[in-house]
Design an enzyme around this catalytic site. Structure first.
Site, PDB file in Angstrom:
ATOM      1  N   PRO A 191       0.814  -1.219   0.000  1.00 33.00           N
ATOM      2  CA  PRO A 191       0.000   0.000   0.000  1.00 33.00           C
ATOM      3  C   PRO A 191       0.852   1.276   0.000  1.00 33.00           C
ATOM      4  O   PRO A 191       0.332   2.355  -0.264  1.00 33.00           O
ATOM      5  CB  PRO A 191      -0.815  -0.098   1.297  1.00 33.00           C
ATOM      6  CG  PRO A 191      -0.593  -1.454   1.829  1.00 33.00           C
ATOM      7  CD  PRO A 191       0.633  -2.023   1.218  1.00 33.00           C
ATOM      8  N   GLU A 221       3.484  -7.895   8.255  1.00 37.13           N
ATOM      9  CA  GLU A 221       3.598  -6.429   8.271  1.00 37.13           C
ATOM     10  C   GLU A 221       4.402  -5.904   7.090  1.00 37.13           C
ATOM     11  O   GLU A 221       4.438  -4.719   6.835  1.00 37.13           O
ATOM     12  CB  GLU A 221       4.235  -5.956   9.578  1.00 37.13           C
ATOM     13  CG  GLU A 221       3.298  -5.973  10.764  1.00 37.13           C
ATOM     14  CD  GLU A 221       1.976  -5.278  10.486  1.00 37.13           C
ATOM     15  OE1 GLU A 221       1.980  -4.050  10.351  1.00 37.13           O
ATOM     16  OE2 GLU A 221       0.944  -5.965  10.395  1.00 37.13           O
ATOM     17  N   ARG A 268      -3.199  -9.258 -20.587  1.00 33.34           N
ATOM     18  CA  ARG A 268      -4.200  -9.060 -21.643  1.00 33.34           C
ATOM     19  C   ARG A 268      -3.729  -8.086 -22.709  1.00 33.34           C
ATOM     20  O   ARG A 268      -4.307  -8.027 -23.786  1.00 33.34           O
ATOM     21  CB  ARG A 268      -5.544  -8.629 -21.044  1.00 33.34           C
ATOM     22  CG  ARG A 268      -5.519  -7.283 -20.385  1.00 33.34           C
ATOM     23  CD  ARG A 268      -6.798  -7.026 -19.593  1.00 33.34           C
ATOM     24  NE  ARG A 268      -7.947  -6.776 -20.445  1.00 33.34           N
ATOM     25  CZ  ARG A 268      -8.178  -5.633 -21.091  1.00 33.34           C
ATOM     26  NH1 ARG A 268      -7.320  -4.641 -20.987  1.00 33.34           N
ATOM     27  NH2 ARG A 268      -9.243  -5.485 -21.837  1.00 33.34           N
TER      28      ARG A 268
HETATM   29  N1  ADE Z   1      -0.418  -5.432  -0.268  1.00 30.22           N
HETATM   30  C1  ADE Z   1      -1.273  -5.111   0.716  1.00 30.22           C
HETATM   31  N2  ADE Z   1      -2.105  -4.136   0.334  1.00 30.22           N
HETATM   32  C2  ADE Z   1      -1.763  -3.813  -0.965  1.00 30.22           C
HETATM   33  C3  ADE Z   1      -2.240  -2.876  -1.896  1.00 30.22           C
HETATM   34  N3  ADE Z   1      -3.229  -2.049  -1.619  1.00 30.22           N
HETATM   35  N4  ADE Z   1      -1.638  -2.824  -3.097  1.00 30.22           N
HETATM   36  C4  ADE Z   1      -0.610  -3.639  -3.375  1.00 30.22           C
HETATM   37  N5  ADE Z   1      -0.109  -4.543  -2.524  1.00 30.22           N
HETATM   38  C5  ADE Z   1      -0.678  -4.640  -1.319  1.00 30.22           C
END
Ligand code: ADE
Length: 258
Positions: free
Chosen positions: A89, A116, A154
């Site tokens: 994230p 984590e 794709r």
């Molecule tokens: N791993 C955990 N959350 C994620 C996300 N939002 N995007 C990519 N990898 C992730």
């Protein structure tokens, strides 16, 4: 194109990549997806891949040693240099533009974290790019890897049956896609817009472009402010807005009458 995935859940990633367009791309040898499990490259009896975080706090951190060993074997498994992407994230947000750039590379690797996250030193030394698929937290990178494999797979030449359909996708020109209709022409849920039945290809293209602009304006206005519209697109969007206002007024009047 070759995609190597470093994951503690290789079966999940392989199954995701085995279906639909991407599965067919693999069968046609347009795309090769390989998985690598860090647990296979541990050196201790318990096959340990994670440990608690220095400084305390909840959650485990993926260890350097198994990941480094896995990445080394992965890199050497094919001659092409590999662009390594860590999914988290904290990464830059994935866009269709980024997908198109990745799809042109001969080889990428996707590193999936669990727990984590991954020891920062490994990320600094082994990873070229960090990507996120959206502002929410998944319990691991595997679903994000599956998203990238699908979006990139794709776009490989020959993966889609209709060569035009990738060009007409939402986002491929920075706009959302227009609505689509199929049989029957008249249904209890409504009728197909007449222009689509007219056979007038120019009118149909114009209608579709207007709908794309209008939907983008209604649903994702920030996409429009990020791009300059030419005079024709501005005129089409104005037309859509006028029709939309009329439609909304009629709907409200009808609601009052009821
Ligand atoms: N791993 C955990 N959350 C994620 C996300 N939002 N995007 C990519 N990898 C992730």
């Amino acid at each position: 194109m070759r995609i190597d995935v470093v994951t503690l859940f290789p079966d999940f990633v392989r199954q995701c990549a085995a279906v639909g367009v991407v599965g067919r791309a693999q069968q046609r040898e347009l795309l090769q997806v390989e998985t690598w499990n860090p647990r296979d490259y541990t050196t201790d009896r318990h096959r340990t891949v994670d440990s608690s975080s220095y400084g305390g706090g909840p959650g485990m951190v993926m260890l350097i040693q198994p990941l480094r060993a896995t990445l080394e074997v992965m890199r050497n498994a094919a001659p092409e240099p590999v662009h390594v992407i860590y999914l988290s994230p904290q990464g830059a947000r994935l866009t269709q533009g980024r997908v198109e750039a990745l799809a042109k590379r001969p080889r990428i690797a996707l590193l999936c974290g669990r727990y984590e996250g991954v020891d920062e030193r490994l990320l600094t030394h082994e990873v070229d790019e960090e990507l996120s698929i959206g502002d929410y937290v998944l319990s691991g990178g595997e679903l994000a890897a599956a998203v990238i494999i699908d979006a990139v797979g794709r776009l490989q030449d020959g993966a889609l049956n209709d060569a035009q359909s990738a060009e007409q996708d939402s986002f491929s020109d920075g706009l959302l896609d227009c609505p689509h209709y199929a049989k029957p022409v008249h249904d209890a849920l409504g009728s197909v817009p007449e222009v689509l039945l007219s056979g007038d290809h120019a009118a149909i293209a114009r209608w579709r472009q207007k709908q794309s602009l209008g939907r983008t304006w209604l649903r994702r206005p920030e996409l429009l402010s990020q791009r300059a519209l030419d005079a024709q697109s501005r005129a089409l969007l104005d037309e859509f807005r006028r029709e939309h206002v009329q439609y909304e007024q009629k709907r409200q009047n009808d609601a009052v009458d009821d």
